[in-house]
Design an enzyme around this catalytic site. Structure first.
Site, PDB file in Angstrom:
ATOM      1  N   LYS A   1       3.206  -1.858  -1.940  1.00  0.00           N
ATOM      2  CA  LYS A   1       3.909  -0.586  -1.071  1.00  0.00           C
ATOM      3  C   LYS A   1       5.570  -1.056  -1.633  1.00  0.00           C
ATOM      4  CE  LYS A   1       1.598  -0.391   3.066  1.00  0.00           C
ATOM      5  NZ  LYS A   1       1.873  -1.000   4.637  1.00  0.00           N
TER       6      LYS A   1
ATOM      7  N   ARG B   1      -5.604  -5.206   3.843  1.00  0.00           N
ATOM      8  CA  ARG B   1      -6.146  -3.656   3.348  1.00  0.00           C
ATOM      9  C   ARG B   1      -5.403  -3.361   1.956  1.00  0.00           C
ATOM     10  NH1 ARG B   1      -4.328   1.359   3.666  1.00  0.00           N
ATOM     11  NH2 ARG B   1      -5.145   3.098   4.054  1.00  0.00           N
TER      12      ARG B   1
END
Length: 277
Positions: free
Chosen positions: A225, A259
Site C-alpha cells: 500500500k 490479506r
C-alpha cells in the site's frame, strides 16, 4: 480456542487465533498493483492454484477497484467480472474458501450463490443498507472494513479527533447491528489507507492491539500500500519488503488474517513468528 476468534465456513470451524493468509485476486483492469490483476480465466486459475499451494486459506476475488481515482462501475459490470471466476475456482478447487470483495448486497448474494463463502465489505454496510440483512440471510462470515465516504471521496474524509476511538466506535456499532440480526461470524479490518493519511495509518497500526477489546478477529490489508511505497519512495512493485515488515508488526499486535498479494512470503512470516511462542 476463543469462540469469538473462530469463523464457521459451511460447518467447518476456522481458528483465527492461529493467523491465516488471504490471497488477493483482482479481476479488474485498474487495481493499484499490476501484479494482482487477473482478467483471463487461465490466469485466474493459475494464480488461485499457486496461492493455495503456497498456503493461502482464503482467496479474495474483487471486481470493483477501490483505489483512489479508479472508475465507478455498475452492478452489472461488477457481476460480469466476478461470477465466472468464482465458479471456475470453485469447480477446479472445491475445497477453496473464496471471499467476495464487494460493498453491494446484490453482488454478495449472487457471488455466494456462485460459490463464495465469505463477504468482504470495504464499507462495513454503510454504502448499501441491505448488506447486513443480506449477510444474515446468507449465513456466511462477514468482513467489515472501516472507511469513510466512498472510494471516490475517501481521500477528503481524513479529519479525526481521535482515530483509535472513532474506528472503535464504528466497529462497535456494526457489531451491535450484526448481533441484532443474528450475524455471529464477523471479522474487522481497520482499513489502512482508506480515508486515512499515511501517518494516521501508521498510528492505527502502532496501536492495533487497542481493537482487541472488541473481541473479534482482525484482518489487516497492508500489502504494497501507499503508506509503504510512498514512505520509502518506491513503486507498489518494489514494496514487498516493506509489506513483510509491517505484516510482522501486525502479527505481534494480534492480526488474525493477512490479506496479501504475496502469499508465500506471508505464510513464511507467520511460520517464523510461531517459533517464538
Amino acid at each position: 480456542m476463543n469462540p469469538n476468534h473462530t469463523i464457521n465456513h459451511n460447518g467447518e470451524l476456522i481458528d483465527l487465533s492461529q493467523p491465516k493468509v488471504m490471497g488477493i485476486i483482482n479481476v479488474t483492469p485498474d487495481s493499484f498493483f499490476l501484479g494482482s490483476r487477473e482478467q483471463t480465466h487461465k490466469g485466474i486459475l493459475k494464480t488461485g492454484e499457486r496461492m493455495l499451494s503456497e498456503g493461502a486459506t482464503f482467496l479474495d476475488i474483487g471486481g470493483y477497484s477501490s483505489s483512489p481515482g479508479a472508475d465507478h462501475i455498475s452492478i452489472e459490470e461488477e457481476l460480469e467480472r466476478v461470477l465466472k471466476p468464482i465458479r471456475l475456482l470453485k469447480t477446479e478447487f472445491p475445497k477453496a474458501i473464496i471471499s467476495i470483495d464487494t460493498f453491494r448486497s446484490e453482488v454478495a448474494a449472487k457471488a455466494v450463490e456462485a460459490g463464495a463463502g465469505i463477504v468482504n465489505d470495504i464499507a462495513g454496510g454503510h454504502l448499501d443498507k441491505e448488506m447486513l440483512p443480506t449477510i444474515a440471510k446468507l449465513k456466511v462470515p462477514y468482513i467489515a472494513m472501516h472507511m469513510r465516504g466512498t472510494p471516490q471521496t475517501m481521500k477528503t474524509r481524513t479529519d479525526y479527533e481521535d482515530i483509535l476511538t472513532e474506528v472503535s466506535k464504528y466497529f462497535s456499532k456494526i457489531l451491535r447491528h450484526c448481533n441484532d440480526l443474528g450475524i455471529k461470524d464477523v471479522i474487522i479490518d481497520p482499513g489502512f489507507g482508506f480515508a486515512k493519511k499515511t501517518m494516521q495509518s501508521f498510528h492505527l497500526l502502532k496501536n492495533l492491539e487497542y481493537l482487541q477489546w472488541l473481541d473479534r478477529p482482525v484482518l489487516v490489508g497492508l500489502s504494497r500500500k501507499s503508506m509503504i511505497y510512498q514512505t520509502l519512495d518506491l513503486t507498489p512493485e518494489e514494496a514487498l519488503n516493506g509489506t513483510t515488515v509491517l505484516n510482522t508488526l501486525a502479527l505481534f499486535k494480534g492480526a488474525g488474517i493477512l490479506r496479501v498479494h504475496d502469499v508465500r512470503k506471508a505464510v513464511q512470516t507467520i511460520k517464523l513468528l510461531e517459533q517464538l511462542k
